[in-house]
Write an enzyme that holds these catalytic residues in place. Sequence first.
Site, PDB file in Angstrom:
ATOM      1  NE  ARG A 102      -3.332   5.071  -2.690  1.00 18.07           N
ATOM      2  CZ  ARG A 102      -2.779   5.951  -3.512  1.00 18.07           C
ATOM      3  NH1 ARG A 102      -1.858   6.795  -3.085  1.00 18.07           N
ATOM      4  NH2 ARG A 102      -3.143   6.004  -4.780  1.00 18.07           N
ATOM      5  CD  GLU A 128       7.053  -2.922  11.837  1.00 16.17           C
ATOM      6  OE1 GLU A 128       8.250  -3.196  11.986  1.00 16.17           O
ATOM      7  OE2 GLU A 128       6.133  -3.743  11.999  1.00 16.17           O
TER       8      GLU A 128
END
Length: 176
Positions: A102, A128
């Site tokens: 995001r 990750e």
Amino acid sequence: MILSDWDIRVYLEKKLLVINPLFPDTIRENGVDLRFGYQFCRFKKDQNIIVDTARDPVDKTLVCEETDENNGIIINPLEHVLATTLEWVEMPNDLIGFVNLRSTFARYSLYIPPTIIDAGFKGNITIELIGGSIPVKVYPKQRFLHVIFARTSSPVYRPYSGKYQKQRGVTPPKPD
């Protein structure tokens, strides 16, 4: 074709796509937002450790920890941290998911490598996170990923059945 919020709701209502838990703000205009789970793993900082990607499991080089919504976890500059989604996801055989961080978290200087959720995948998503220029503290249940679903031209002939199928929590890399 990228699915709209309407299309995503239809897939969920027909139980072709599963996202559990499903929060009121999960479904967005053109995808879904997923939240941090409670488990995070980071690599030990030891110059003497070399991981052989053809042979070695990395369990000995990872330090995993559980946290909660009050304490969170700090991701340091240039640190690679494995995180898991709170949500369990089950993909149908005609959708793939493009996973993006995001923009709020990108603006905090975090980033993730390009990630795809394959058609037929089932499990928590291990992702990750890479620290940017400043330490950043994150918390379980924060919406951090945005997944855009795309329909394949036909259902895949061989749905995902690999080594990460049905993973729960953070799953470290597994040698091939």
